[in-house]
Design a protein around this motif. Sequence first.
Motif, PDB file in Angstrom:
ATOM      1  N   LEU A 203      10.305 -11.941  -3.608  1.00 53.32           N
ATOM      2  CA  LEU A 203       9.188 -11.387  -3.421  1.00 53.32           C
ATOM      3  C   LEU A 203       8.857 -10.542  -4.829  1.00 53.32           C
ATOM      4  O   LEU A 203       7.523 -10.409  -5.230  1.00 53.32           O
ATOM      5  CB  LEU A 203       9.264  -9.791  -2.499  1.00 53.32           C
ATOM      6  CG  LEU A 203       9.506 -10.158  -1.044  1.00 53.32           C
ATOM      7  CD1 LEU A 203      10.096  -8.730  -0.222  1.00 53.32           C
ATOM      8  CD2 LEU A 203       8.085 -10.818  -0.499  1.00 53.32           C
TER       9      LEU A 203
ATOM     10  N   VAL B 149       7.103 -13.438  -6.836  1.00 53.82           N
ATOM     11  CA  VAL B 149       5.721 -13.986  -6.106  1.00 53.82           C
ATOM     12  C   VAL B 149       4.811 -12.721  -6.380  1.00 53.82           C
ATOM     13  O   VAL B 149       3.723 -13.081  -6.868  1.00 53.82           O
ATOM     14  CB  VAL B 149       5.709 -14.668  -4.979  1.00 53.82           C
ATOM     15  CG1 VAL B 149       4.254 -14.813  -4.288  1.00 53.82           C
ATOM     16  CG2 VAL B 149       6.652 -15.724  -4.890  1.00 53.82           C
ATOM     17  N   LEU B 150       4.982 -11.771  -5.817  1.00 54.35           N
ATOM     18  CA  LEU B 150       4.124 -10.619  -5.577  1.00 54.35           C
ATOM     19  C   LEU B 150       4.144  -9.524  -6.874  1.00 54.35           C
ATOM     20  O   LEU B 150       2.992  -9.070  -7.060  1.00 54.35           O
ATOM     21  CB  LEU B 150       4.371  -9.887  -4.225  1.00 54.35           C
ATOM     22  CG  LEU B 150       4.229 -10.516  -2.956  1.00 54.35           C
ATOM     23  CD1 LEU B 150       4.703  -9.497  -1.812  1.00 54.35           C
ATOM     24  CD2 LEU B 150       2.943 -11.272  -2.918  1.00 54.35           C
ATOM     25  N   ALA B 151       4.874  -9.456  -7.519  1.00 53.24           N
ATOM     26  CA  ALA B 151       5.150  -8.614  -8.510  1.00 53.24           C
ATOM     27  C   ALA B 151       5.065  -9.308  -9.874  1.00 53.24           C
ATOM     28  O   ALA B 151       4.220  -8.887 -10.799  1.00 53.24           O
ATOM     29  CB  ALA B 151       6.548  -7.943  -8.680  1.00 53.24           C
TER      30      ALA B 151
ATOM     31  N   LEU C 228       1.566 -12.506  -9.004  1.00 51.66           N
ATOM     32  CA  LEU C 228       0.221 -11.826  -8.612  1.00 51.66           C
ATOM     33  C   LEU C 228       0.094 -10.541  -9.192  1.00 51.66           C
ATOM     34  O   LEU C 228      -1.082  -9.954  -9.136  1.00 51.66           O
ATOM     35  CB  LEU C 228       0.412 -12.016  -7.124  1.00 51.66           C
ATOM     36  CG  LEU C 228       0.537 -13.418  -6.337  1.00 51.66           C
ATOM     37  CD1 LEU C 228       0.346 -13.130  -4.907  1.00 51.66           C
ATOM     38  CD2 LEU C 228      -0.478 -14.114  -6.939  1.00 51.66           C
TER      39      LEU C 228
ATOM     40  N   LEU D 117       0.781  -7.502  -7.965  1.00 49.75           N
ATOM     41  CA  LEU D 117       0.461  -6.781  -6.725  1.00 49.75           C
ATOM     42  C   LEU D 117       1.335  -5.702  -6.543  1.00 49.75           C
ATOM     43  O   LEU D 117       0.827  -4.390  -6.127  1.00 49.75           O
ATOM     44  CB  LEU D 117       0.288  -7.604  -5.673  1.00 49.75           C
ATOM     45  CG  LEU D 117      -0.689  -8.508  -5.335  1.00 49.75           C
ATOM     46  CD1 LEU D 117      -0.653  -9.321  -4.162  1.00 49.75           C
ATOM     47  CD2 LEU D 117      -2.193  -8.267  -5.834  1.00 49.75           C
ATOM     48  N   PHE D 118       2.668  -5.529  -7.028  1.00 54.08           N
ATOM     49  CA  PHE D 118       3.606  -4.630  -6.960  1.00 54.08           C
ATOM     50  C   PHE D 118       4.335  -4.370  -8.069  1.00 54.08           C
ATOM     51  O   PHE D 118       4.450  -5.418  -8.752  1.00 54.08           O
ATOM     52  CB  PHE D 118       4.349  -4.831  -5.453  1.00 54.08           C
ATOM     53  CG  PHE D 118       3.577  -4.758  -4.274  1.00 54.08           C
ATOM     54  CD1 PHE D 118       3.227  -3.691  -3.775  1.00 54.08           C
ATOM     55  CD2 PHE D 118       3.033  -5.773  -3.568  1.00 54.08           C
ATOM     56  CE1 PHE D 118       2.569  -3.577  -2.437  1.00 54.08           C
ATOM     57  CE2 PHE D 118       2.418  -5.929  -2.700  1.00 54.08           C
ATOM     58  CZ  PHE D 118       2.072  -4.620  -1.978  1.00 54.08           C
TER      59      PHE D 118
ATOM     60  N   LEU E 296       7.944  -3.330  -1.456  1.00 52.29           N
ATOM     61  CA  LEU E 296       8.692  -4.751  -1.687  1.00 52.29           C
ATOM     62  C   LEU E 296      10.302  -4.130  -1.171  1.00 52.29           C
ATOM     63  O   LEU E 296      10.705  -4.857  -0.364  1.00 52.29           O
ATOM     64  CB  LEU E 296       8.538  -5.004  -2.992  1.00 52.29           C
ATOM     65  CG  LEU E 296       7.217  -5.636  -3.312  1.00 52.29           C
ATOM     66  CD1 LEU E 296       7.559  -6.298  -4.749  1.00 52.29           C
ATOM     67  CD2 LEU E 296       6.839  -6.591  -2.205  1.00 52.29           C
TER      68      LEU E 296
END
Length: 332
Positions: A153, A156-158, A161, A163-164, A201
């Motif tokens: 997570l 990918v997301l932090a 992307l 995002l976090f 997350l």
Amino acid sequence: MSLSRFLIKRSLQGLFVIWGVITVVFGLRFISPGDPANVLLPPDVDPEVRAQVIAELGLNEPLYVQYWDFVSGIPVGDLGLSLVTRTPVASRVVTKLPATLELAIAATIVAVIIAIPLGVVSATRRHQPADYSATVFSLVGISTPNFWLGVMLILVLAVQLNLFPTSQRPIGIDGIVLLLVGGNLSAAFDGFTTWLWHITLPAITLGTYFTALITRLTRSGMLDQLGQTYVRASRAKGLPETLVRYKHALRNTLIPVITVIGLQLGTLIGGAVITEAVFAWPGLGTLIINSINARDWPVLQGSLIVVAVGFVLVNILVDALYAYVNPQVAYD
């Protein structure tokens, strides 16, 4: 048995469990390799100085004396002093506890919001794509290690992307409450959005296994209840299917679900160690890891005792909620 007698009985049982945990935690220090005095002293220290420090720590006292000194201070909140910082253990644990509670409760909320509707849909649409999808999700969620999911997570997301955030807890619920009490609504709202952004997350990571578990439990419980005689009778009387499913069948299904939620909430409090380490979340898990690395036994013991107390309290609360969900459940 009345509710008051039931709570008294469970409280006495809980005290016995806590006493057992305290005894085991106390004994771990004596069966583990190493000397606590080595944390405070260099290897080439003078033997007289070493003996003086050991005497000041009470490590030269008989085992039963050390045990009594340790146990007698717990009821009044005296968990000793940290070997590293020489500060009260209780204050350090209390400082870290809110972050762990926030993470455990957030993970539970995520799990309940997703799992119960998903389990109901899976049961009411048996052998359909929704059922198969929920089953695959449950298997993947139960099989996925938390530490791997947390790292993925973050990547990918932090990182990819953006995002976090990757870690930290710039503000907690206690800080947001203080802003609200002070009348600073704008700052409180900004603080809440920041807190929500940072905890998303870690909460997903910690709650994924929990979500999969509740989904499977809700599905099996709903399937069992939908096959009961009272459900067929309700349908024969012409009751709406929504009422039959969600008022009658789901309510009876929630009894084992509430049990698992309560047990897992206590487990999440103690099991957040890996998640807190991955996301640098400043809770009890991080404190436990740091105390192990520093061989700071008083801090480790105090943290484990607080986790045990929280687990026992949650279990007592869950037992008491049985009667509210289903009055036929007897207090025994």
